[in-house]
Scaffold this active site. Sequence first.
Site, short mmCIF file in Angstrom:
data_model
loop_
_atom_site.label_atom_id
_atom_site.label_comp_id
_atom_site.label_asym_id
_atom_site.label_seq_id
_atom_site.Cartn_x
_atom_site.Cartn_y
_atom_site.Cartn_z
N MET A 64 -0.62 -3.84 -1.50
CA MET A 64 -0.74 -2.84 -2.57
C MET A 64 -2.22 -2.66 -2.95
O MET A 64 -2.89 -3.62 -3.31
CB MET A 64 0.10 -3.25 -3.78
CG MET A 64 1.59 -3.32 -3.47
SD MET A 64 2.60 -3.74 -4.92
CE MET A 64 2.46 -2.22 -5.89
N SER A 65 -2.68 -1.41 -2.87
CA SER A 65 -4.09 -1.12 -3.10
C SER A 65 -4.36 -0.59 -4.50
O SER A 65 -5.52 -0.45 -4.90
CB SER A 65 -4.56 -0.08 -2.09
OG SER A 65 -3.86 1.15 -2.31
N GLY B 297 -3.06 2.42 -5.15
CA GLY B 297 -2.90 3.84 -4.89
C GLY B 297 -1.44 4.25 -4.89
O GLY B 297 -0.54 3.40 -4.93
N VAL B 298 -1.21 5.55 -4.82
CA VAL B 298 0.17 6.06 -4.91
C VAL B 298 0.98 5.70 -3.66
O VAL B 298 2.18 5.42 -3.77
CB VAL B 298 0.18 7.59 -5.16
CG1 VAL B 298 -0.39 8.36 -3.98
CG2 VAL B 298 1.58 8.07 -5.51
N ASP B 299 0.37 5.69 -2.48
CA ASP B 299 1.13 5.44 -1.26
C ASP B 299 1.72 4.03 -1.22
O ASP B 299 2.91 3.85 -0.95
CB ASP B 299 0.25 5.67 -0.02
CG ASP B 299 -0.18 7.12 0.12
OD1 ASP B 299 0.61 8.01 -0.27
OD2 ASP B 299 -1.29 7.38 0.61
N MET C 155 -5.22 -6.95 -2.02
CA MET C 155 -6.28 -7.57 -1.22
C MET C 155 -7.64 -7.21 -1.80
O MET C 155 -7.97 -6.04 -1.93
CB MET C 155 -6.22 -7.07 0.22
CG MET C 155 -5.05 -7.58 1.00
SD MET C 155 -4.93 -6.78 2.63
CE MET C 155 -3.65 -5.57 2.31
N CYS D 208 -10.69 -2.63 10.39
CA CYS D 208 -10.14 -3.18 9.15
C CYS D 208 -8.62 -3.38 9.28
O CYS D 208 -8.08 -4.41 8.86
CB CYS D 208 -10.46 -2.23 8.00
SG CYS D 208 -9.93 -2.83 6.41
N GLY E 153 1.31 1.37 3.03
CA GLY E 153 1.53 2.78 2.73
C GLY E 153 0.98 3.72 3.78
O GLY E 153 0.70 4.89 3.48
N CYS F 122 -13.56 2.01 4.57
CA CYS F 122 -12.40 1.15 4.33
C CYS F 122 -12.75 0.01 3.38
O CYS F 122 -13.65 -0.79 3.65
CB CYS F 122 -11.94 0.59 5.67
SG CYS F 122 -10.57 -0.55 5.58
#
Length: 373
Positions: A13-14, A16-18, A38, A103, A127, A200
């Site tokens: 999970m970043s 972001g929405v994705d 991460m 990456c 995502g 990235c």
Amino acid sequence: MTDNSKIRVVVGMSGGVDSSVTALLLKEQGYDVIGVFMKNWDDTDEFGVCTATEDYKDVAAVADKIGIPYYSVNFEKEYWDRVFEYFLAEYRAGRTPNPDVMCNKEIKFKAFLDYAMTLGADYVATGHYAQVKRDENGTVHMLRGADNGKDQTYFLSQLSQEQLQKTLFPLGHLQKSEVREIAERAGLATAKKKDSTGICFIGEKNFKQFLSQYLPAQKGRMMTIDGRDMGEHAGLMYYTIGQRGGLGIGGQHGGDNQPWFVVGKDLSQNILYVGQGFYHEALMSNSLDASVIHFTREMPEEFTFECTAKFRYRQPDSHVAVHVRGDKAEVVFAEPQRAITPGQAVVFYDGKECLGGGMIDMAYKNGQPCQYI
């Protein structure tokens, strides 16, 4: 019928929405879901922008909303050693690297996958807009994402069969607009968050300013192929083959009103070559050599095949013949190609399937190397 509650999926999970919708969909499908953020870059950076802190808050808000546990893991050393050092080495060599490919290979689907296994994961999920399909023999095939404009298989082309066996891409069959709608309906904090761009994990920094902190720029001469001096360049690393902007020469030289483009580099003499016209002859080539050749499923050591290929993200496929010799390949184009760029990925496709790819070493025109490095 499979009881998904016994299958643990760890989601990268970043913030972001994705990745938020990825976690939501897996939770709704009954999987045992854990979210992991991460941290791969020191966010107390030279610009004082602490984006990772804000992103982690968004991860926490989404995880709390959908009811999953979440953790943060630090991969700064792995990112520096496996991705950023490579990124700098490529620029030193006069190439234009694609850090996202490395990456994914080294961090998101190696360091992260290894960490997920310590959490008891059966699978990891991200995502990315790509799809995986398992055949009757158990081999996993990676297919393009249904949203042509968002398909990310180009960046995933170095993933191994072992990595794909452990990976889920829940967004692969969706359009980006549908993903945002799902996030809004679920009331996720990231529903309207804009997509990240830039390098990235490093984000949207002033690239020239960022790169100059790690690699000292050496100014040099800007020349035409036939030897006309066009002024000074700011440092070869700041330019890529086919680039138009940032040359500072406009149309002031000669009577030709066509725009100027970067058409080559001479690293040993520190010369940047420029030419006028989008299809300048120095930009055109009909084959390339690539290394780090890798396939997403088992292939012979030496073989020749025809397929389509991409030489950069989001460009249309081109028909090619590929001659593979171990981890190297010669790729011959059915039609001449413009601005083939050393350091970028060449990625092979058979219809919807991404077969793998490699890194471009050199482009050739009628057997002669282009003056690209």
